[in-house]
Design an enzyme around this catalytic site. Structure first.
Site, PDB file in Angstrom:
ATOM      1  N   ASP A  28      -1.400  -7.676  -8.559  1.00  0.00           N
ATOM      2  CA  ASP A  28       0.021  -7.728  -8.185  1.00  0.00           C
ATOM      3  C   ASP A  28       0.752  -8.904  -8.836  1.00  0.00           C
ATOM      4  OD1 ASP A  28      -0.405  -5.520  -6.686  1.00  0.00           O
ATOM      5  OD2 ASP A  28      -0.003  -6.452  -4.746  1.00  0.00           O
TER       6      ASP A  28
ATOM      7  N   TYR B 278       1.901  -8.036 -12.264  1.00  0.00           N
ATOM      8  CA  TYR B 278       3.081  -7.160 -12.188  1.00  0.00           C
ATOM      9  C   TYR B 278       4.317  -7.982 -11.801  1.00  0.00           C
ATOM     10  CZ  TYR B 278       6.223  -3.544 -10.383  1.00  0.00           C
ATOM     11  OH  TYR B 278       7.321  -2.755 -10.133  1.00  0.00           O
ATOM     12  N   ASP B 279       4.173  -8.795 -10.737  1.00  0.00           N
ATOM     13  CA  ASP B 279       5.316  -9.578 -10.231  1.00  0.00           C
ATOM     14  C   ASP B 279       5.891 -10.490 -11.308  1.00  0.00           C
ATOM     15  OD1 ASP B 279       5.066  -8.432  -7.754  1.00  0.00           O
ATOM     16  OD2 ASP B 279       4.015 -10.122  -6.838  1.00  0.00           O
TER      17      ASP B 279
ATOM     18  N   SER C 200      13.309  -1.001  -1.078  1.00  0.00           N
ATOM     19  CA  SER C 200      12.293  -1.980  -1.404  1.00  0.00           C
ATOM     20  C   SER C 200      12.725  -3.304  -0.749  1.00  0.00           C
ATOM     21  CB  SER C 200      12.237  -2.092  -2.930  1.00  0.00           C
ATOM     22  OG  SER C 200      11.351  -3.087  -3.320  1.00  0.00           O
ATOM     23  N   MET C 201      12.207  -4.425  -1.196  1.00  0.00           N
ATOM     24  CA  MET C 201      12.617  -5.701  -0.609  1.00  0.00           C
ATOM     25  C   MET C 201      12.616  -6.765  -1.692  1.00  0.00           C
ATOM     26  SD  MET C 201      10.947  -7.690   2.602  1.00  0.00           S
ATOM     27  CE  MET C 201      10.209  -6.258   3.324  1.00  0.00           C
TER      28      MET C 201
ATOM     29  N   GLU D 197       8.472 -12.205  10.388  1.00  0.00           N
ATOM     30  CA  GLU D 197       7.387 -11.247  10.650  1.00  0.00           C
ATOM     31  C   GLU D 197       6.349 -11.357   9.541  1.00  0.00           C
ATOM     32  OE1 GLU D 197       9.146  -7.304  10.982  1.00  0.00           O
ATOM     33  OE2 GLU D 197      10.810  -8.126  12.153  1.00  0.00           O
TER      34      GLU D 197
ATOM     35  N   LYS E 139       4.219  -9.812   6.572  1.00  0.00           N
ATOM     36  CA  LYS E 139       4.440  -8.708   5.631  1.00  0.00           C
ATOM     37  C   LYS E 139       3.121  -7.969   5.471  1.00  0.00           C
ATOM     38  CE  LYS E 139       6.588  -7.498   1.282  1.00  0.00           C
ATOM     39  NZ  LYS E 139       5.480  -6.759   0.635  1.00  0.00           N
TER      40      LYS E 139
ATOM     41  N   ARG F 201       7.796   6.738   1.731  1.00  0.00           N
ATOM     42  CA  ARG F 201       9.047   6.290   1.123  1.00  0.00           C
ATOM     43  C   ARG F 201       9.375   7.032  -0.172  1.00  0.00           C
ATOM     44  NH1 ARG F 201       9.383   0.113  -0.867  1.00  0.00           N
ATOM     45  NH2 ARG F 201       8.006   0.970  -2.443  1.00  0.00           N
TER      46      ARG F 201
ATOM     47  N   LYS G  58       6.522 -14.335  -0.724  1.00  0.00           N
ATOM     48  CA  LYS G  58       5.191 -13.866  -1.126  1.00  0.00           C
ATOM     49  C   LYS G  58       4.208 -15.029  -1.199  1.00  0.00           C
ATOM     50  CE  LYS G  58       5.600  -9.395  -2.194  1.00  0.00           C
ATOM     51  NZ  LYS G  58       5.375  -8.967  -3.556  1.00  0.00           N
TER      52      LYS G  58
END
Ligand code: NAD
Length: 334
Positions: A39, A42-43, A88-89, A120, A122, A143, A317
């Site tokens: 990830d 990708y990020d 998405s976020m 919260e 994730k 989704r 993140k």
């Protein structure tokens, strides 16, 4: 080359292959449940694309991955149209970036007071929509691309934490996360390895692959679980804040993550981040960050959404994990 030093010509040359690469990784991740890169890789590329588009707005296109949610629905599953898109976020990677986001959000609303936030965990799974009519579960869906998802109603009915019937005759859509606990993931992969089947890259992909099955009896064997966290039409529940919405969902029999916290300032936000960065490995399920949501739901509505992300919530993140999580000899906490 740092984005700040790119010329327009260089940016033009870079942007097409960058978009193509990100779209390909997105397909593997969202549609095939089998990513080929971590990830954080990708990020990093995704962030670079965002920055290039910000610096050269003339290069923006509506088909860029920065303007699109998720992937296309699996062709063999029945399609579901989401009346209220499933978005998405946005994400940030440091407390400073999070504070910048909050300040911009305040400036846009032209107010001085810091809003109250609900923090919260994730949950690292895939989004799930559950529709109830007169208190009965009538539809479960994924989704997909945000507007068109996949009908997984029969699969969802095999998940123990999803109530088939509510104690009140509500006609409401609830949203949350479907995930696979770490221990179940380890067992599933061990079994798949023994059977000579390909293993899942991580619990998120195992959950997605297990929910998006044509045969519900396969899903039933996969030990999926849920945490519900969102009611788009909150007025139907008579609540005015996100934290009250979570309490109401608990009352209705949904499984709701117990670790949310209402906070008011940077110190409280930092404390929460530090606490769960430390506790993360002990949790029985994967989390990849924390989510900050404006607690007041009227304010949330007023802030609204971009085409891709809500303006009232943001993900912080965690930095990438250095080693794979050890799944033995740990007392999991829920
Ligand atoms: P996202 O999954 O990072 O964040 C949005 C999602 O968070 C929501 O849709 C929701 O399902 C979920 N969520 C979990 N807990 C929540 C909570 N408490 N409240 C609200 N929402 C909560 O965003 P995305 O756009 O779906 O995907 C981007 C992510 O997928 C990134 O982490 C990226 O690294 C990863 N990805 C990886 C690859 C790869 O090849 N490795 C490819 C594409 C995407």
């Amino acid at each position: 080359i740092p984005v700040a030093q790119l010329t327009l010509d260089q940016a033009k040359k870079e942007i097409a292959p960058l978009r193509k690469q990100i779209a390909q990784w997105g397909k593997e991740y969202y549609e095939q449940d089998s990513p080929t890169v971590e990830d954080y890789v990708y990020d990093r590329q995704y962030q670079r694309l965002v920055q290039i588009e910000q610096r050269f707005p003339e290069l923006q296109t509506p088909d860029s991955p920065t303007q699109q949610v998720g992937g296309e629905a699996e062709s063999q599953l029945t399609k579901v149209r989401h009346e209220i898109p499933m978005l998405s976020m946005g994400d940030v990677f440091s407390i400073e970036e999070l504070m910048d986001f909050n300040h911009r959000q305040q400036e846009n609303r032209d107010v001085d007071v810091e809003p109250e936030y609900n923090l919260e965990l994730k949950i690292d799974g895939l989004s799930l929509s559950l529709v109830y009519e007169n208190g009965k579960l009538v539809q479960g869906s994924t989704r997909g691309n945000g507007n068109i998802g996949e009908d997984v109603t029969e699969n969802v009915k095999t998940i123990k934490s999803v109530p088939r019937e509510l104690p009140e005759p509500l006609s409401v859509e609830f949203r949350g996360e479907c995930y696979m606990p770490k221990e179940s993931f380890a067992k599933l992969n061990a079994q798949r390895e023994a059977d000579g089947q390909p293993i899942f890259a991580n619990p998120r992909n195992a959950a997605a692959g297990s929910l998006r099955q044509l045969d519900p009896t396969v899903t039933a064997k996969r030990d999926l679980d849920t945490f519900m966290y969102y009611v788009p039409e909150y007025q139907k529940l008579g609540v005015t804040t996100q934290s009250e919405a979570l309490d109401k969902m608990r009352e209705l029999g949904f499984k709701v993550n117990p670790h949310n916290r209402v906070v008011h300032n940077r110190q409280e936000i930092e404390d929460y981040i530090n606490e769960y960065t430390a506790k993360r490995d002990q949790l029985a399920y994967g989390i990849d960050g924390i989510v900050e949501k404006v607690n007041d739901l009227e304010t949330e509505e007023a802030l609204g959404n971009t085409v891709k992300v809500p303006r009232w919530e943001i993900a912080y993140k965690f930095p990438p994990e250095e080693q794979p999580t050890v799944v033995r000899d740990i007392e999991w906490t829920v």
